[in-house]
Design an enzyme around this catalytic site. Structure first.
Site, PDB file in Angstrom:
ATOM      1  N   ASP A   1      -5.285  -7.592  -5.554  1.00 52.67           N
ATOM      2  CA  ASP A   1      -4.579  -6.525  -4.276  1.00 52.67           C
ATOM      3  C   ASP A   1      -3.655  -5.766  -4.866  1.00 52.67           C
ATOM      4  OD1 ASP A   1      -2.385  -7.762  -4.338  1.00 52.67           O
ATOM      5  OD2 ASP A   1      -2.609  -9.170  -2.693  1.00 52.67           O
TER       6      ASP A   1
ATOM      7  N   HIS B   1       0.721  -1.265  -0.163  1.00 54.58           N
ATOM      8  CA  HIS B   1      -0.051  -0.036  -0.006  1.00 54.58           C
ATOM      9  C   HIS B   1       0.888   1.293   0.031  1.00 54.58           C
ATOM     10  CE1 HIS B   1      -3.943  -2.200   1.670  1.00 54.58           C
ATOM     11  NE2 HIS B   1      -3.217  -2.727   0.612  1.00 54.58           N
TER      12      HIS B   1
END
Ligand code: LHQ
Length: 267
Positions: free
Chosen positions: A143, A88
């Site tokens: 993801d 992230h």
């Protein structure tokens, strides 16, 4: 400039190349590569003088995604922790960087490797390039931003198919789907990518940073807010030395020079 073990850095003419360097495993993302990429995008890419970032990869593949053999080094980290700790911040650093990020992709970009390529603002593909949303092949879900970026780039229905069937998308199909800005021969990828990045680096760096924000926000905002957001950015751009130079060059019928000539110059 920092030195890393699995990431090679090269800076020239305002272009910073961040090159993944684990070719023996198609640049699969082990902890070290993830950490070094994250640091490079959070640190080196933000240094003064860097106007464009080129993300590239050594060897025959761009990136095979998460290193599936790296479980040991990951220790007892859960998927969620691994994503939040490494992927992230990396994806956010790329998207929030107020400079263009270009990916040069040869061979396979699979799983999180595909996410990485999609997190770049533009993609140049070698003829050998292949995108594989490999997650579903191993019973996982998209993801590292894939579920965010893929539908924005190709539309929902096509993104569903890619994410569910995980069939390889070759370079020409990628171009017609909107996943590639250019496709070239493999042997030309490095020179094409550098030439493309140098052109961007010749541009008005401050305005290009604002342009990146405007287009990103334009996808999110209702019309009225998008117009207001543009207006706010234009107020900023319109007060810049770049604008002064751009208009002056237009009047003088010459090409504008946006690269700083000295500390006080535009850029
Ligand atoms: C690899 C890998 C690899 C290690 C090739 N790892 N070694 C997941 C989990 C946790 C948190 C965060 O997010 C994620 C997201 C993901 O990224 S999930 C998707 C993970 N990636 C994959 O499932 C792709 C696995 N790889 C493959 O399917 C094939 O290797 C591809 C289609 C990429 C390429 O196939 P080939 O061109 O036939 O090459 P190869 O399979 O022979 O690979 C070359 C070498 O690279 C080989 O090593 P070896 O020592 O056997 O010669 C592979 O084992 C190694 N490698 N991918 N992800």
């Amino acid at each position: 400039m920092a030195t890393y073990e699995t990431v090679l850095l090269r800076e020239e003419d305002g272009v910073l190349e961040i090159r993944m360097n684990r070719p023996e495993v198609l640049n699969a993302l082990d902890v070290r590569l993830k950490r070094e990429l994250r640091e490079a995008f959070q640190g080196e890419a933000r240094r003064e003088g860097v106007r464009v970032v080129l993300l590239s990869a050594a060897g025959r593949g761009f990136c095979a995604g998460q290193d599936l053999r790296d479980a040991e080094a990951e220790g007892r980290r859960t998927f969620g922790e691994s994503l939040r700790g490494y992927y992230h911040p990396l994806i956010e650093a790329m998207l929030n960087l107020p400079r263009p990020v270009v990916a040069a992709v040869q061979g396979v970009a699979a799983g999180a490797g595909m996410s990485l390529a999609l997190a770049a603002d533009m993609r140049l593909l070698a003829a050998s390039a292949q995108f594989v949303a490999a997650f579903s092949r191993i019973g996982l879900v998209p993801d590292s931003g894939l579920s965010y970026m893929l539908p924005r780039l190709v539309g929902l229905g096509r993104a569903m198919e890619m994410a569910m069937l995980a069939e390889p998308i070759d370079a020409e199909s990628a171009r017609s789907l909107g996943l590639a800005n250019r496709v070239c021969a493999d042997e030309d990828l490095a020179s094409e990518a550098w030439a493309f990045c140098r052109r961007l680096a010749d541009g008005p760096a401050h305005a290009l940073g604002l342009t990146k924000k405007a287009l990103q926000r334009g996808l999110e905002l209702p019309l009225h807010e998008a117009l207001e957001y543009e207006a706010g950015l234009q107020e900023l751009a319109g007060r810049s030395a770049e604008y002064v130079e751009g208009v002056r060059a237009f009047r003088e019928k010459r090409k504008p020079t946006y690269r700083p000539r000295d500390a006080n110059g535009p850029g």
